[in-house]
Design a protein around this motif. Structure first.
Motif: not given
Length: 264
Positions: A45-57
């Motif tokens: 919401s604030e940065l507008g970039i993809a949020a990964a659920k895992t570090n591997v992602e």
């Protein structure tokens, strides 16, 4: 170029905002991971970039991966991602004490690593970063990462032997400066100035003084002498600072900071 951040605390957030504002990378070319649902929501919401659920992602997505977690979590994170890192990727660290040798031993001997030390003024795009690389990173790749990091301040390449010194002189030093500003403001308040106004006077004086050092090229001692009129108020204040050991206190504090960084 696609960029990923593992960890999205205050420092990573400042860096991401600076990179996005520069226009060098679009939001679609960035991703970040975080442990908590709340932080992942902030990423979206604030940065507008993809949020990964895992570090591997993050590793699977990015060309350049910033390890932006606290030093004590490096072992855990590296064990998660090391098998997914590709030879063409660059791993960028921001943790004190984690040497290129230490990182190579855990990430793998064929991994491209850039070690950096940023500071919190990146939040206002006035950061100062030192950086060095291992032998696998090309000069072109180092320059690309340097240009990315200059989105939120200044960056200089230094020998790895000086990275811990960078921690003392710029990585941690904003705290010393904030203490100095706070102390000057306290003195002004003691003499009757409203606190908000005192902070403004003190902070602007520090900002202007720093700008004079950078833009005039004059030695700080020469600039100090320019303020000290014979028999005047400033030289009297300087006399008291010398009597109280201001220089020695700052030097010893910085040296303790460097020592601690090397031990981490």
């Amino acid at each position: 170029m696609k960029i990923g951040f593992i960890g999205c605390g205050n420092m990573a957030t400042a860096m991401i905002k600076g990179i996005l504002d520069s226009g060098k990378v679009t939001a679609e070319q960035m991703i970040a991971s975080a442990k908590s649902d709340q932080t992942r929501e902030k990423i979206s919401s604030e940065l507008g970039i993809a949020a990964a659920k895992t570090n591997v992602e993050v590793v699977d997505f990015a060309d350049v991966v910033f390890l932006a977690v606290k030093p004590q979590y490096y072992e855990e994170v590296i064990s998660e991602i090391k098998d997914d890192i590709q030879k063409n990727q660059v791993i960028v660290t921001i943790a004190p004490g984690k040497t290129l040798t230490w990182l190579s031993e855990r990430l793998g001997s064929e991994v491209k690593i850039i070690r950096t030390m940023p500071n919190t003024p990146a939040m206002v795009k006035e950061g100062m970063m030192g950086m060095c690389k291992n032998e696998l990173v090309t000069d072109e790749e180092l320059q690309q990462v340097k240009e990315i990091c200059e989105s939120f301040g200044k960056a200089e390449v230094v020998p790895e032997s000086l990275i811990d010194v960078v921690v003392g002189v710029s990585g941690s030093s904003p705290a010393y400066v904030f203490m100095f500003i706070e102390a000057m403001a306290d003195a002004a308040v003691a003499d009757g100035m409203p606190r908000a106004q005192a902070y403004k006077f003190a902070a602007q004086s520090v900002l202007g003084s720093a700008k004079m050092v950078l833009e005039t090229g004059k030695h700080p001692g020469e600039l100090k002498d320019m303020v000290c009129s014979p028999g005047g108020t400033t030289i009297e204040a300087v006399r008291v600072l010398e009597e109280k050991g201001m220089r020695s206190a700052v030097i010893e504090a910085s040296k303790a900071c460097v020592k601690k960084g090397r031990e981490m």
